[in-house]
Design an enzyme around this catalytic site. Structure first.
Site, PDB file in Angstrom:
ATOM      1  N   CYS A 113       0.788  -1.329   0.085  1.00 22.56           N
ATOM      2  CA  CYS A 113      -0.184  -0.075   0.078  1.00 22.56           C
ATOM      3  C   CYS A 113       0.703   1.131  -0.172  1.00 22.56           C
ATOM      4  CB  CYS A 113      -0.939  -0.021   1.288  1.00 22.56           C
ATOM      5  SG  CYS A 113      -2.002   1.514   1.460  1.00 22.56           S
ATOM      6  N   CYS A 141      -0.681   4.022   2.066  1.00 22.53           N
ATOM      7  CA  CYS A 141      -0.129   3.863   3.520  1.00 22.53           C
ATOM      8  C   CYS A 141       0.996   4.233   4.118  1.00 22.53           C
ATOM      9  CB  CYS A 141      -0.512   2.523   3.972  1.00 22.53           C
ATOM     10  SG  CYS A 141      -2.121   1.833   3.346  1.00 22.53           S
ATOM     11  N   ASP A 142       2.037   3.700   3.169  1.00 20.63           N
ATOM     12  CA  ASP A 142       3.194   3.620   3.642  1.00 20.63           C
ATOM     13  C   ASP A 142       4.551   4.671   2.740  1.00 20.63           C
ATOM     14  OD1 ASP A 142       2.697   1.633   5.479  1.00 20.63           O
ATOM     15  OD2 ASP A 142       2.965   0.171   3.857  1.00 20.63           O
TER      16      ASP A 142
END
Ligand code: NAP
Length: 307
Positions: free
Chosen positions: A131, A134-135
């Site tokens: 992701c 997200c990261d």
């Protein structure tokens, strides 16, 4: 006893909740292990009609949830561990507790696929990710690698150039599955380097609990080499979330639900919506459309039975 339970809170599940909620059926939505579905893991959505300037994926799915809640949909966070569809009412076990329903809409989607490399699972959250949204933030000025040749890989590679010093896109073939517009956008991005006909063989260094390098192999020549990398992002497709239904719902070889026409499954009163069945289109808008269809079918099914 619920009239309708919806499994999944992505576009398909939320749209089914809006429709069944408006029909006065008081749906219960089981959010699942990835609340909000794939949209909650994406960045800007430019092709969902009604948003000429685009909208962020997590915002779009949150809007849908608020819309469904307005019409009486309730949300239960948790994952379906077991399902008994052998008789009605259908029964679902969520975090140890059984729930019963007259109709069921399975909108449980599909989750990120992993490569199965020796050190991959050990390094998830320590440099290995599925992701970018997200990261990506954690890889400012770092070297990033993205695996895949579809739209997700293009989207992630492009997005990650906002953070990384360079992004290497690794794809197992030299032709791309990605749509022309997404591929061209990436090709025009000078921060993206390309490695085609190449596969990752392993990721290092699990003993240090961080990603430091990736071993790669050219599938044409067999040549192998190691490249220094700080972040390893996978964008190689998804596997359907149908584990609780194995042996009950008709599934294809990869585990996707086999449709029996419209939103119907092989079990009367159980309907499918979204990526859990759709291997072809897999878009936010098609998942929403499928959620709408499933809701209408559930409504008609209940009406025919006098509920
Ligand atoms: P996808 O289209 O199925 O592409 C998966 C990619 O991963 C393919 O290039 C595939 O290679 C590669 N792959 C699969 N297994 C692999 C393995 N074991 N090792 C190495 N490579 C592997 O999946 P996706 O990119 O997630 O897209 C899914 C759907 O969502 C598509 O319909 C796409 O259009 C849509 N989508 C749209 C947008 C957008 O419009 N904004 C963004 C993201 C996704 P091969 O090509 O060799 O099979």
């Amino acid at each position: 006893m619920r009239n309708v339970i919806i499994i999944g809170s992505g576009c398909a599940g939320n749209t089914a909740a809006i429709y069944t909620g408006r029909a006065g059926l008081k749906p219960l939505v089981i959010s699942g292990h990835e609340p909000g579905g794939q949209l909650s893991l994406t960045t800007e959505v430019e092709n969902f009609p009604g948003f000429p300037e685009g909208i962020m994926g997590p915002q779009l799915v949150e809007n849908m949830k608020q819309q469904a809640s307005r019409f009486g949909a309730e949300y239960l966070s948790g994952k379906v561990e077991e399902a008994d569809l052998s008789k009605r009412p259908f029964r679902l076990k969520v975090d140890g507790e059984w729930h019963e329903c007259r109709t069921l809409i399975v909108a449980s989607g599909a989750s990120a696929r992993w490569l199965g490399l020796p050190n991959e699972q050990r390094l998830i959250g320590h440099g290995v990710s599925s992701c970018a949204t997200c990261d990506g933030f954690f890889y400012r000025d770092k070297k990033i690698m993205v695996i895949g040749g579809g739209d997700s890989a293009m989207e992630e590679a492009n997005f990650l150039t906002r953070f990384g010093s360079e992004v290497t896109l690794v794809h197992r073939r030299d032709e791309f599955r990605a749509s022309k517009i997404m591929l061209e956008r990436c090709k025009a991005n000078p921060k993206i380097k390309w490695l085609t006909s190449t596969i990752p063989v392993d990721i290092f260094d699990a003993s240090k609990n961080s990603v430091e390098a990736v071993r790669l192999r050219n599938v044409t020549t067999g040549e192998e080499w190691t490249q220094e990398v700080d972040g390893f992002f996978l964008a190689i497709g998804h596997v359907p979330n149908t584990q609780p239904f194995v042996g009950q719902l008709d599934l294809d070889a990869e585990g996707f639900i086999v449709s029996h026409g419209g939103a119907r499954t092989n079990i009367a009163g159980v309907f499918h919506a979204g990526d859990v069945e759709d291997r072809t289109y897999r878009q936010a808008i098609t998942a929403s459309g499928a959620g709408c269809k499933a809701a209408i079918e559930a409504e008609r099914f209940l009406e025919a039975e006098g509920h």
